[in-house]
Design a protein around this motif. Structure first.
Motif, PDB file in Angstrom:
ATOM      1  N   UNK A   1       0.881  -1.127  -0.228  1.00 36.21           N
ATOM      2  CA  UNK A   1       0.130  -0.145   0.003  1.00 36.21           C
ATOM      3  C   UNK A   1       0.879   1.090  -0.062  1.00 36.21           C
ATOM      4  N   UNK A   2       1.770   1.135   0.699  1.00 33.00           N
ATOM      5  CA  UNK A   2       3.018   2.255   1.034  1.00 33.00           C
ATOM      6  C   UNK A   2       3.551   2.695  -0.649  1.00 33.00           C
ATOM      7  N   UNK A   3       4.102   1.576  -1.185  1.00 30.39           N
ATOM      8  CA  UNK A   3       4.676   1.709  -2.368  1.00 30.39           C
ATOM      9  C   UNK A   3       3.621   2.235  -3.351  1.00 30.39           C
ATOM     10  N   UNK A   4       2.457   1.748  -3.399  1.00 33.98           N
ATOM     11  CA  UNK A   4       1.464   2.061  -4.436  1.00 33.98           C
ATOM     12  C   UNK A   4       1.008   3.486  -4.264  1.00 33.98           C
ATOM     13  N   UNK A   5       1.137   3.899  -3.170  1.00 30.02           N
ATOM     14  CA  UNK A   5       0.656   5.512  -2.870  1.00 30.02           C
ATOM     15  C   UNK A   5       1.944   6.202  -3.320  1.00 30.02           C
ATOM     16  N   UNK A   6       3.214   5.870  -3.227  1.00 30.39           N
ATOM     17  CA  UNK A   6       4.230   6.480  -3.544  1.00 30.39           C
ATOM     18  C   UNK A   6       4.312   6.485  -4.958  1.00 30.39           C
ATOM     19  N   UNK A   7       4.026   5.631  -5.596  1.00 31.99           N
ATOM     20  CA  UNK A   7       4.218   5.505  -7.110  1.00 31.99           C
ATOM     21  C   UNK A   7       2.923   6.629  -7.665  1.00 31.99           C
ATOM     22  N   UNK A   8       1.701   6.383  -7.166  1.00 30.52           N
ATOM     23  CA  UNK A   8       0.784   7.232  -7.570  1.00 30.52           C
ATOM     24  C   UNK A   8       1.069   8.853  -7.358  1.00 30.52           C
ATOM     25  N   UNK A   9       1.823   9.133  -6.133  1.00 32.12           N
ATOM     26  CA  UNK A   9       2.340  10.530  -5.846  1.00 32.12           C
ATOM     27  C   UNK A   9       3.495  10.918  -7.056  1.00 32.12           C
ATOM     28  N   UNK A  10       4.173  10.178  -7.550  1.00 32.86           N
ATOM     29  CA  UNK A  10       5.384  10.603  -8.440  1.00 32.86           C
ATOM     30  C   UNK A  10       5.335  10.443  -9.737  1.00 32.86           C
ATOM     31  N   UNK A  11       4.404   9.242 -10.279  1.00 33.36           N
ATOM     32  CA  UNK A  11       4.336   8.960 -11.493  1.00 33.36           C
ATOM     33  C   UNK A  11       3.956   9.951 -12.510  1.00 33.36           C
TER      34      UNK A  11
ATOM     35  N   UNK B   1      30.432   5.606   1.484  1.00 31.59           N
ATOM     36  CA  UNK B   1      29.144   5.850   1.685  1.00 31.59           C
ATOM     37  C   UNK B   1      28.517   6.956   0.849  1.00 31.59           C
ATOM     38  N   UNK B   2      28.914   6.990  -0.240  1.00 33.45           N
ATOM     39  CA  UNK B   2      28.563   8.274  -0.949  1.00 33.45           C
ATOM     40  C   UNK B   2      27.060   8.402  -1.290  1.00 33.45           C
ATOM     41  N   UNK B   3      26.172   7.397  -1.343  1.00 33.34           N
ATOM     42  CA  UNK B   3      24.569   7.325  -1.434  1.00 33.34           C
ATOM     43  C   UNK B   3      24.342   8.198  -0.127  1.00 33.34           C
ATOM     44  N   UNK B   4      24.695   7.668   1.017  1.00 30.85           N
ATOM     45  CA  UNK B   4      24.135   8.127   2.266  1.00 30.85           C
ATOM     46  C   UNK B   4      24.636   9.521   2.571  1.00 30.85           C
ATOM     47  N   UNK B   5      25.827   9.560   2.221  1.00 29.03           N
ATOM     48  CA  UNK B   5      26.588  11.095   2.453  1.00 29.03           C
ATOM     49  C   UNK B   5      26.110  12.282   1.450  1.00 29.03           C
ATOM     50  N   UNK B   6      25.715  11.672   0.293  1.00 26.82           N
ATOM     51  CA  UNK B   6      25.707  12.860  -0.761  1.00 26.82           C
ATOM     52  C   UNK B   6      24.310  13.520  -0.952  1.00 26.82           C
ATOM     53  N   UNK B   7      24.141  14.386  -1.919  1.00 28.69           N
ATOM     54  CA  UNK B   7      22.844  14.949  -2.158  1.00 28.69           C
ATOM     55  C   UNK B   7      21.510  14.034  -2.207  1.00 28.69           C
ATOM     56  N   UNK B   8      20.631  14.721  -1.882  1.00 30.01           N
ATOM     57  CA  UNK B   8      19.280  13.886  -1.760  1.00 30.01           C
ATOM     58  C   UNK B   8      18.331  14.427  -3.050  1.00 30.01           C
ATOM     59  N   UNK B   9      17.696  13.302  -3.663  1.00 29.25           N
ATOM     60  CA  UNK B   9      16.946  13.877  -4.736  1.00 29.25           C
ATOM     61  C   UNK B   9      16.138  14.955  -4.663  1.00 29.25           C
ATOM     62  N   UNK B  10      15.741  15.945  -5.594  1.00 27.21           N
ATOM     63  CA  UNK B  10      15.131  17.323  -5.640  1.00 27.21           C
ATOM     64  C   UNK B  10      13.543  16.867  -5.368  1.00 27.21           C
ATOM     65  N   UNK B  11      13.320  15.564  -5.647  1.00 25.92           N
ATOM     66  CA  UNK B  11      11.815  15.233  -5.689  1.00 25.92           C
ATOM     67  C   UNK B  11      11.825  13.728  -5.274  1.00 25.92           C
ATOM     68  N   UNK B  12      10.989  13.585  -4.474  1.00 23.02           N
ATOM     69  CA  UNK B  12      10.760  12.058  -3.915  1.00 23.02           C
ATOM     70  C   UNK B  12       9.184  11.972  -3.235  1.00 23.02           C
ATOM     71  N   UNK B  13       8.780  10.846  -3.425  1.00 24.35           N
ATOM     72  CA  UNK B  13       7.338  10.680  -2.736  1.00 24.35           C
ATOM     73  C   UNK B  13       7.479  10.835  -1.018  1.00 24.35           C
ATOM     74  N   UNK B  14       6.410  11.453  -0.565  1.00 23.91           N
ATOM     75  CA  UNK B  14       6.707  11.384   0.910  1.00 23.91           C
ATOM     76  C   UNK B  14       5.979  10.660   1.918  1.00 23.91           C
ATOM     77  N   UNK B  15       5.279   9.670   1.187  1.00 24.58           N
ATOM     78  CA  UNK B  15       4.319   8.781   2.170  1.00 24.58           C
ATOM     79  C   UNK B  15       5.096   7.582   2.557  1.00 24.58           C
TER      80      UNK B  15
END
Ligand SMILES: *[C@@H]1O[C@H](CO)[C@@H](O)[C@H](O)[C@H]1NC(C)=O
Ligand SMILES: *[C@@H]1O[C@H](CO)[C@@H](O)[C@H](O)[C@H]1NC(C)=O
Ligand SMILES: *[C@@H]1O[C@H](CO)[C@@H](O)[C@H](O)[C@H]1NC(C)=O
Ligand SMILES: *[C@@H]1O[C@H](CO)[C@@H](O)[C@H](O)[C@H]1NC(C)=O
Ligand SMILES: *[C@@H]1O[C@H](CO)[C@@H](O)[C@H](O)[C@H]1NC(C)=O
Ligand SMILES: *[C@@H]1O[C@H](CO)[C@@H](O)[C@H](O)[C@H]1NC(C)=O
Ligand SMILES: *[C@@H]1O[C@H](CO)[C@@H](O)[C@H](O)[C@H]1NC(C)=O
Ligand SMILES: *[C@@H]1O[C@H](CO)[C@@H](O)[C@H](O)[C@H]1NC(C)=O
Ligand SMILES: *[C@@H]1O[C@H](CO)[C@@H](O)[C@H](O)[C@H]1NC(C)=O
Ligand SMILES: *[C@@H]1O[C@H](CO)[C@@H](O)[C@H](O)[C@H]1NC(C)=O
Ligand SMILES: *[C@@H]1O[C@H](CO)[C@@H](O)[C@H](O)[C@H]1NC(C)=O
Ligand SMILES: CC(=O)N[C@H]1CO[C@H](CO)[C@@H](O)[C@@H]1O
Length: 540
Positions: A59-69, A518-532
């Motif tokens: 449910x959480x992932x489907x809601x995130x897909x609906x938010x961002x797609x 740990x580049x992924x963890x320490x680096x910049x975050x996406x400008x857009x991502x779902x928040x659910x």
């Protein structure tokens, strides 16, 4: 009360992990990693402790897909049965049974890997919408056997980028244009573009992509992910829409080396339907890629750099990061070896892919149990594509197919064989394998953007890990279709290339590098991502 405090202890322990240091959320008031960072271990722990169910996850992932797609066009179709499958897996877990290492974990697959369910397998083309396959692809079957929930089909560069000379990475007629999440209108890399963005912003735990030359590692780097391009033959291509039987392979895109290793273990192995898998040297006994993870693996490793095959001046930002990585490896105890290729710039042609595509596409069509437009050959497909309005022809041309058909032969011809032998030499003795053998190397390293070609022509493996990203002040550069190539915070990767079937070694080295950086963890975050998050679903 006792149960709640157990949960609290368990989840807090999970949340002390690196993922949660990057971004923490809560479920039932208990700290838990955010879905953009969560790992298989985190999810398995939350599921087995009863903090949430697989139904909640879906449910959480489907809601995130609906938010961002609607913005990023990452997903072509979701699985209408995903909640039912999740409920079945939850019931099994509740009765004390877990069927495999991915029990109840949602995974998204590229829309060229077929499933015998309600989802289409389109390669992003209207030509295949509605088509039916006789059974699951071996990749889908193995995911299900490992307990995974196949949540959706990811958009891609149409026909895995084997149609057009003037299309764009991540565009398909059926799914629209995928864009990356690190900068507005970012080129997502291709051709497993949706697989990259989906894993990168947490629309599922991880994804499968396919690679003929660069199609896993390129989108992996653009979404700050680990991508494993396995040796051709380690993972079965049965009922995967092909480009080239000599070069195609299927592998995971994931946020950590460990997650990618777990998934590779689940999908690797021999298959009666793909005789390339009979080249696997260890038969049914797939290596335990997780036990190959060793944070000290760089110590004593011999790592080669083929200076004469690198574009040393082409991209100063990537090369500077590459040579910093070399220093990190040295300080971790690796021996860095000058390992030039004997042929610096091979003269590869379009013959192998073109002639393979003519043969292999026809073989795929012949497997269909329902073929809505009655297409049997590349000629048929070209005609369909050039005459079906929504295929955007000629704005996106069919130049690769035109060239393949102009050859006038397929991969049974002697002229195919000659080019194929040249490729084997340039990838082998004249390239990667020669450098490895002469210098007794564990791996060769190159920037991910330069890694694909030599490995592709020999079917050799690559593991790409996050390396760095363009600085926040970087000026945007765009391609002919306006997609951002370089821009603030756009990530890029480092490729570990190896001999056939040496995935354990490459995974181990990549893991050691990941643990150090740990580049992924320490680096910049996406400008857009779902928040659910799970916390918005559980208990509501
Ligand atoms: C598959 O395509 C058909 C159109 O032929 C459509 O009706 C169906 O909804 C699609 N499946 C999914 C899961 O979207
Ligand atoms: C391998 O399989 C393909 C297609 O399934 C077939 O065309 C080919 O002849 C087989 N090769 C061998 C050596 O069996
Ligand atoms: C990990 O790698 C180091 C360095 O090569 C080696 O000494 C050690 O034995 C390895 N550990 C395991 C468990 O294989
Ligand atoms: C490898 O190639 C580079 C670049 O062409 C050259 O500068 C270097 O001398 C070569 N190294 C060896 C050992 O031949
Ligand atoms: C090196 O990279 C630059 C910049 O991307 C490019 O213009 C040039 O063609 C590349 N050279 C080679 C030999 O690939
Ligand atoms: C490269 O390959 C093409 C096509 O096979 C051939 O015509 C050409 O002479 C080759 N060039 C070199 C430098 O080998
Ligand atoms: C491949 O070429 C051979 C020899 O010309 C021909 O018999 C066969 O039908 C072709 N197969 C395909 C799929 O084009
Ligand atoms: C080409 O496609 C059109 C429209 O889809 C169809 O009417 C026509 O029969 C096709 N021609 C051939 C030669 O297949
Ligand atoms: C083709 O595109 C048009 C205009 O964008 C749209 O209205 C139509 O539904 C599309 N057809 C299909 C089969 O998707
Ligand atoms: C793509 O190439 C085709 C054929 O050369 C051409 O007709 C079309 O205008 C091109 N598209 C773009 C956007 O340049
Ligand atoms: C970015 O673009 C501006 C304006 O064109 C230019 O003045 C500046 O030097 C550029 N910066 C870099 C890092 O290329
Ligand atoms: C599941 C989903 O969102 N599918 C969409 C994929 O993209 C196409 C084209 O942009 C849409 O029509 C679908 O609805």
């Amino acid at each position: 009360m006792a149960r709640l405090s157990n949960l609290l202890t368990a989840a807090s322990a999970v949340c002390l992990g690196i993922a949660c240091l990057a971004s923490c959320s809560t479920v039932k008031g208990v700290p838990f990693p955010a879905l953009i960072d969560v790992t298989i271990d985190d999810l398995e722990e939350g599921l087995s402790r009863g903090l949430f169910t697989s139904v909640d996850l879906v449910k959480a992932y489907l809601a995130r897909i609906e938010q961002i797609n609607p913005v990023l066009h990452v997903i072509n179709e979701v699985n209408p049965d995903a909640l039912t499958i999740a409920a079945e897996l939850d019931a099994l877990r509740a009765s004390g049974t877990t069927i495999g290492p991915l029990h109840g974990i949602p995974i998204i697959i590229k829309d060229n890997i077929a499933t015998a369910d309600k989802m289409n397998n389109t390669a992003g083309s209207f030509a295949l919408v509605g088509a039916k396959v006789p059974r699951d692809s071996t990749m889908a079957a193995k995911l299900r056997k490992a307990g995974a929930i196949i949540l959706a089909k990811a958009n891609l560069s149409q026909w895995a980028n084997y149609r057009s000379s003037n299309s764009s990475s991540g565009w398909s007629a059926y799914g629209g244009q995928v864009t990356g999440a690190y900068y507005p209108n970012e080129d997502p890399g291709g051709s497993s573009s949706g697989s990259g963005v989906a894993a990168g912003i947490g629309l599922c735990l991880a994804t499968l992509g396919t690679e003929t030359s660069g199609s896993i590692i390129s989108p992996a780097q653009k979404s700050n992910l680990v991508g494993i391009k396995p040796t051709v033959g380690l993972t079965s291509r049965y009922l995967v829409i092909p480009i080239s039987s000599h070069q195609d392979t299927i592998g995971p895109l994931a946020r950590t080396v460990k997650d990618a290793a777990i998934i590779l273990g689940a999908i690797a192995g021999p298959d009666q339907y793909d005789n390339y898998t009979s080249a696997i040297p260890f038969g049914d006994k797939v290596p335990d890629y997780v036990s190959a993870l060793n944070a000290s693996a760089l110590s004593g490793a011999r790592i080669g750099i083929p200076y004469n095959a690198l574009n040393l001046t082409g991209n100063p930002t990537e090369m500077a990061a590459f040579f910093s990585a070399v220093e990190i490896m040295k300080s971790a105890g690796a021996t860095i070896v000058d390992a030039n290729f004997t042929v610096a710039q091979p003269n590869t042609t379009a013959v192998v892919l073109g002639a393979d595509f003519v043969s292999d596409l026809a073989a795929y069509f012949s497997e269909l149990t329902y073929n809505p437009y009655d297409l049997h050959s590349l000629e048929d497909l070209r005609n369909f594509t050039q005459t079906f309005a929504n295929e955007s022809y000629p704005d996106r041309d069919t130049a690769r197919w035109d060239a393949a058909l102009d050859l006038g032969f397929n991969n049974t011809d002697i002229r195919f064989w000659q080019d194929y032998q040249n490729n084997l030499y340039w990838g082998g003795e004249g390239g990667l394998f020669g450098a490895i053998a002469r210098n007794d190397l564990d791996a060769v390293i190159m920037p991910t953007s330069q890694s694909a070609g030599r490995a592709a022509i020999q079917g050799a493996p690559i593991v790409s890990v996050p390396l760095s990203y363009y600085p926040a002040t970087w000026n945007v550069t765009k391609n002919a279709r306006g997609l951002v190539q370089q821009g603030p915070n756009v990530p890029f990767g480092l490729g570990f290339l190896g001999d056939l079937f040496t995935e354990e070694k490459l995974i181990s080295l990549a893991y050691a590098f990941e643990q150090k950086t740990q580049v992924r963890i320490k680096g910049p975050k996406p400008y857009i991502a779902p928040n659910i998050e799970l916390g918005d679903i559980v208990g509501f």
